[in-house]
Design a protein around this motif. Structure first.
Motif, PDB file in Angstrom:
ATOM      1  N   LEU A 140      12.817   6.001   6.978  1.00 33.46           N
ATOM      2  CA  LEU A 140      11.653   4.857   7.149  1.00 33.46           C
ATOM      3  C   LEU A 140      10.576   5.227   7.095  1.00 33.46           C
ATOM      4  O   LEU A 140       8.968   4.812   6.556  1.00 33.46           O
ATOM      5  N   LEU A 141      10.237   6.265   8.054  1.00 29.80           N
ATOM      6  CA  LEU A 141       8.765   7.372   8.588  1.00 29.80           C
ATOM      7  C   LEU A 141       8.531   8.027   6.475  1.00 29.80           C
ATOM      8  O   LEU A 141       7.311   7.583   6.506  1.00 29.80           O
TER       9      LEU A 141
ATOM     10  N   GLU B 290       5.370   6.217   5.122  1.00 34.02           N
ATOM     11  CA  GLU B 290       3.524   7.040   4.833  1.00 34.02           C
ATOM     12  C   GLU B 290       2.998   7.349   2.862  1.00 34.02           C
ATOM     13  O   GLU B 290       1.884   7.393   2.288  1.00 34.02           O
ATOM     14  N   GLN B 291       4.439   6.944   2.452  1.00 33.32           N
ATOM     15  CA  GLN B 291       4.478   7.169   0.865  1.00 33.32           C
ATOM     16  C   GLN B 291       3.154   5.641   0.372  1.00 33.32           C
ATOM     17  O   GLN B 291       2.168   6.076  -0.253  1.00 33.32           O
TER      18      GLN B 291
ATOM     19  N   GLU C  16      -0.361   5.092  -1.416  1.00 34.63           N
ATOM     20  CA  GLU C  16      -0.303   4.383  -3.039  1.00 34.63           C
ATOM     21  C   GLU C  16      -2.006   4.075  -2.753  1.00 34.63           C
ATOM     22  O   GLU C  16      -2.224   4.448  -3.638  1.00 34.63           O
ATOM     23  N   PRO C  17      -2.624   3.090  -2.005  1.00 36.79           N
ATOM     24  CA  PRO C  17      -3.405   2.716  -1.780  1.00 36.79           C
ATOM     25  C   PRO C  17      -5.315   3.543  -2.472  1.00 36.79           C
ATOM     26  O   PRO C  17      -5.692   4.037  -2.893  1.00 36.79           O
ATOM     27  N   HIS C  18      -5.030   4.551  -1.484  1.00 38.93           N
ATOM     28  CA  HIS C  18      -5.968   5.877  -1.484  1.00 38.93           C
ATOM     29  C   HIS C  18      -5.990   6.493  -2.667  1.00 38.93           C
ATOM     30  O   HIS C  18      -6.842   7.121  -3.524  1.00 38.93           O
ATOM     31  N   ARG C  19      -4.342   6.736  -3.348  1.00 43.41           N
ATOM     32  CA  ARG C  19      -4.751   7.362  -4.699  1.00 43.41           C
ATOM     33  C   ARG C  19      -4.455   6.360  -5.396  1.00 43.41           C
ATOM     34  O   ARG C  19      -5.249   6.568  -6.662  1.00 43.41           O
TER      35      ARG C  19
END
Length: 357
Positions: A26-27, A31-32, A36-39
């Motif tokens: 879950l952690l 984190e993924q 994602e938004p930053h990527r």
């Protein structure tokens, strides 16, 4: 050597290990998702895009790498990345509020430097009308008049025309001139109010009469209030069949006779789109069987009618032949029995004393 752990302790240890794995998974997913938004905002390109912000245009010179089974997903990703770069350029332009401090944020686009072709030619200007030419010649300008004006007597804004217009209520007059020849003791204010009520009632009566004439053309009710029983019955019948269902669901009045069936042809009925599939299949197979067979389909009714016509024609022909034979036999025996009998009958009718020598 220690004592081996009990069964419950082993089960608890397994559950603790599974919970630790679930928490770690879950952690990792969290984190993924956070990454994602930053990527997605940071887009890397080998060749920089060319932007024409005046036309909201972005040109991508990079060669496309969309091939194979993942072509659709790669094209979608490429379109999203280019749109992200275009939006980032728009956020760098000077912006301001459109309608004061509370209006939406609007960016000031620069002048476009790409001339995009039009799909259709420019619309031609509409030629001026005769009134527009006359107004231009005379210098007449059209002024837009507001629909509300200030009423000094009521001290409020009212409509310029129509109901409750400014200065249009005659009941507010504090002085009325007495007409010549009128009773000086008559209340002119009450008379004006009475005339107005009569005018309203007369207009309402005319409106209802027009509705009655339009609803029942040619045989409608006479707006006199004295209708006969037959007229009321006809009006009720016409009003009943004027509904969409031709009066099928209209409630009947007490002691009202049953209405005759509506005139006209038989209403067509179509087969439902989703109905009996077996009947539809058999009907289509019968149609295909008739089209594929070399022999024409036999129409039993038509065949019976043709047979009856042939029998009638033969019977009529036989009767005509018998009549012709009878005529021939009579002509072959000149002076026969018929002639003798006729001659004897004529001789008997002659008076006595006039016999031939």
């Amino acid at each position: 050597r220690g004592k081996p752990p009990a069964r419950g302790e082993r089960l608890a240890g397994c559950l603790a290990a599974m919970a630790a794995l679930c928490v770690e998974e879950l952690l990792a997913r969290a984190e993924q998702r956070e990454a994602e938004p930053h990527r997605s905002v940071a887009v890397q390109k080998e060749l920089e895009l060319e932007f024409d912000l005046g036309n909201l245009l972005a040109l991508d010179r990079n060669p496309p790498r969309a091939a194979g089974a993942q072509r659709e997903s790669r094209l979608r990703s490429l379109a999203r990345d280019n749109t992200q770069l275009l939006v980032a350029q728009l956020w760098g332009l000077p912006a301001g509020r459109a309608e004061g401090a509370t209006g939406p944020l609007v960016a000031q686009l620069p002048e476009p430097f790409y001339r995009l072709p039009r799909e259709k030619p420019l619309p031609r200007p509409r030629p001026p009308t005769r009134w527009e030419q006359f107004a231009r010649l005379k210098g007449i300008r059209r002024r837009k008049r507001t629909s509300l004006v200030w009423d000094e007597a009521a001290k409020q804004w009212r409509r310029r025309w129509g109901y409750a217009r400014a200065g249009g209520d005659p009941a507010r007059d504090w002085l009325i001139e007495v007409p010549a020849g009128a009773d000086p003791n008559e209340d002119q204010f009450a008379k004006r109010l009475r005339d107005k009520r009569e005018k309203v009632a007369r207009n309402e009566f005319n409106r209802l009469r027009n509705i009655a004439r339009g609803a029942l053309p040619g045989r409608g009710l006479h707006p006199t209030g004295h209708q006969s029983r037959a007229e009321l019955g006809r009006a009720t019948q016409v009003a009943r069949v004027s509904t969409a269902s031709l009066g099928r669901f209209q409630p009947r009045l007490p002691k009202e006779p049953a209405a005759p069936p509506p005139r006209g042809g038989k209403k067509r009925r179509f087969e439902p789109l989703l109905g009996d599939l077996a009947a539809e299949r058999s009907r289509q197979l019968e149609l295909l069987r008739g089209l594929g067979s070399k022999k024409p389909p036999l129409d039993l009714t038509r065949a019976v009618n043709k047979q009856l016509r042939e029998e009638d024609a033969q019977a009529a022909k036989g009767k005509g032949k018998k009549r012709g034979q009878r005529g021939k036999r009579g002509r072959q025996r000149p002076g026969g029995g018929k002639g003798k009998k006729g001659g004897a009958r004529r001789q008997q009718q002659r008076p006595a004393g006039r016999k031939r020598s």
